[in-house]
Design an enzyme around this catalytic site. Structure first.
Site, PDB file in Angstrom:
ATOM      1  N   ASP A  90       0.831  -1.202   0.000  1.00  0.00           N
ATOM      2  CA  ASP A  90       0.000   0.000   0.000  1.00  0.00           C
ATOM      3  C   ASP A  90       0.864   1.249   0.000  1.00  0.00           C
ATOM      4  O   ASP A  90       1.982   1.264   0.516  1.00  0.00           O
ATOM      5  CB  ASP A  90      -0.974   0.008   1.178  1.00  0.00           C
ATOM      6  CG  ASP A  90      -0.305  -0.129   2.537  1.00  0.00           C
ATOM      7  OD1 ASP A  90       0.688  -0.868   2.642  1.00  0.00           O
ATOM      8  OD2 ASP A  90      -0.788   0.503   3.502  1.00  0.00           O
ATOM      9  N   GLU A 165      -0.062  -1.512   5.735  1.00  0.00           N
ATOM     10  CA  GLU A 165       0.959  -1.092   6.699  1.00  0.00           C
ATOM     11  C   GLU A 165       0.789   0.367   7.087  1.00  0.00           C
ATOM     12  O   GLU A 165       1.004   0.754   8.233  1.00  0.00           O
ATOM     13  CB  GLU A 165       2.361  -1.307   6.110  1.00  0.00           C
ATOM     14  CG  GLU A 165       3.507  -1.037   7.082  1.00  0.00           C
ATOM     15  CD  GLU A 165       3.951   0.424   7.134  1.00  0.00           C
ATOM     16  OE1 GLU A 165       4.655   0.788   8.098  1.00  0.00           O
ATOM     17  OE2 GLU A 165       3.598   1.203   6.223  1.00  0.00           O
TER      18      GLU A 165
END
Length: 439
Positions: A90, A165
């Site tokens: 991400d 994350e």
């Protein structure tokens, strides 16, 4: 004292399979697949297909409609310790107009903040290359180099590529899997079979080393006024007595900001692995509705992120913030909605020593301990240490001088030379680590 296992011929053998042009191309391909937190599946499928194309055992961990983790595994022959690389798919922004919530249109329309990556003056530019698709590309190319070299590993090597994350959390009306971040993917991976004896987090560290990271507390502060028609209400005599919750919130914001200015000094954490200077920030404010300006807001909410040093309990900072707000004489609720502890890794001495010696052999210089900013951010390092897997962080990213050079493009560019060094390091380390019975 740890001695290195590889001779120079073996080092050259594995590094011969790293091609800079291929590394650049892969980095650009990853940029071209948008993967903002909550929507990582498309890039995950790309990574999984890429691993399968190498002949790696590949596990797709399907977490939700738009979310997944990918684990690529080079199986060991037995008798060695296992190692996992951890990196996240991400990225902070989407390169869509959703980003205008966070930046001006001028900043949004920069050439670097796009999905069509390009190379200029030794850098790759593109949305998310700096956090951390450059690191992913280097890790993937390293896995390929090890596989193609034919040099066997005794212990398993995992590339655990995760979603979620970056700091993000369900709160208020924003609920569902797409809002989970702050280590969400790594926690799922580790608790669903992606275990190893040791781990190296390849998140940004400027090619420096650390094994200490702060935890996170997410909270919100709510102030109430009196809902009603804005057209029927004049200005209040004072902020504390205003019926407008936004006006009433102002003294609380001032009090929290004053508290936050002294917070890092009071909770600085020092160890051999680095210095954590935790920060506290107000990150959003909500009150009223833009399209209904005729109505006075009866509630105003701010959200905060507070980094906490190892050993600090989340309720400690919640109580301090509540005390600061109370001292401002504003009647407000302070509510924590998610928290994760910070850790100084234990049992990493052998891993650190092998890493240091391998780094010095490759680059003829000593690996430095991270600067405080890279030690003072959340990474998935904490998730591994929390689950009993000794983990260090040694990732790519820009140096302080490079950040000054590129300015606003820091998230959206990465030096190619550092990517190449990262690929060399990540291809060599497992051959030194996984071929040992113990560290």
């Amino acid at each position: 004292m740890v001695n290195l296992l590889l001779d120079q011929k073996q080092v050259e053998q594995v590094l011969s399979h790293i091609d800079e042009k291929e590394l650049i191309e892969l980095g650009c391909q990853l940029v071209g697949i948008p993967s903002p937190t909550g929507y990582e599946r498309k890039v995950g499928e790309f990574v999984a297909d890429w691993f399968e194309g190498l002949g790696l055992k590949t596990i797709r961990q399907h977490i939700g409609a738009e979310r997944m983790n990918v684990i690529g595994i080079i199986k060991g022959t037995g008798g060695g310790v296992s190692l996992s690389y951890n990196g996240h798919m991400d990225v902070p922004y989407s390169a869509s107009e959703d980003d205008l919530l966070y930046m001006s249109r001028e900043v949004y329309e920069r050439p670097a903040h796009k999905l069509n990556a390009f190379v200029k003056d030794g850098y790759i530019y593109g949305c998310g290359i700096g956090n951390m698709k450059a690191n992913l590309a280097a890790t993937m190319i390293a896995m390929k180099a090890i596989k193609r070299s034919g040099i066997p590993l005794k212990g398993d090597l995992l590339a655990t590529i995760v979603c979620g994350e970056i700091g993000r959390t369900p709160v208020g009306r924003f609920q569902g899997l797409e809002y989970e971040g702050g280590g969400f993917g790594a926690r799922y991976a580790v608790t669903h079979g992606a275990h190893s004896d040791y781990s190296i987090c390849v998140d940004n560290s400027g090619l420096k080393l650390t094994w200490v990271q702060p935890g996170i507390v997410y909270l919100r502060v709510m102030v109430y006024g009196m809902a009603g028609g804005a057209w029927a209400t004049g200005a209040a005599a004072g902020k504390h007595t205003s019926q407008n919750a936004i006006i009433k919130m102002q003294p609380a914001i001032d009090a929290i900001d004053t508290w936050a200015q002294t917070y890092p000094d009071r909770y600085t954490y020092k160890c051999e692995g680095g210095i954590v200077r935790p920060t506290a920030s107000i990150t959003s404010i909500e009150g009223g509705t833009p399209y209904k300006a005729s109505m006075r807001p009866g509630v105003c909410t701010i959200t905060m992120i507070v980094m906490i040093s190892p050993g600090t309990q989340p309720l400690t900072v919640v109580r301090e913030i509540q005390d600061a707000v109370n001292a401002s004489k504003v009647d407000a609720e302070v509510e924590m909605h998610q928290a994760h502890l910070g850790y100084e890794a234990k049992g990493v001495d052998g891993l650190v020593e092998v890493t240091r010696k391998t780094f010095e052999r490759l680059f003829k210089t000593t690996v430095e301990i991270c600067d405080s900013p890279y030690c003072s951010v959340w990474t998935d390092t904490n998730t591994y240490n929390q689950n009993g897997i000794p983990c260090i962080k040694l990732g790519l990213g820009l140096s302080a001088d490079e950040r000054l050079k590129v300015g606003i493009d820091a998230y959206d560019c990465h030096p190619i030379a550092t990517m190449v060094k990262g690929a060399h390091l990540y291809a060599t380390l497992p051959l030194e680590i996984c071929n040992r019975a113990t560290l």
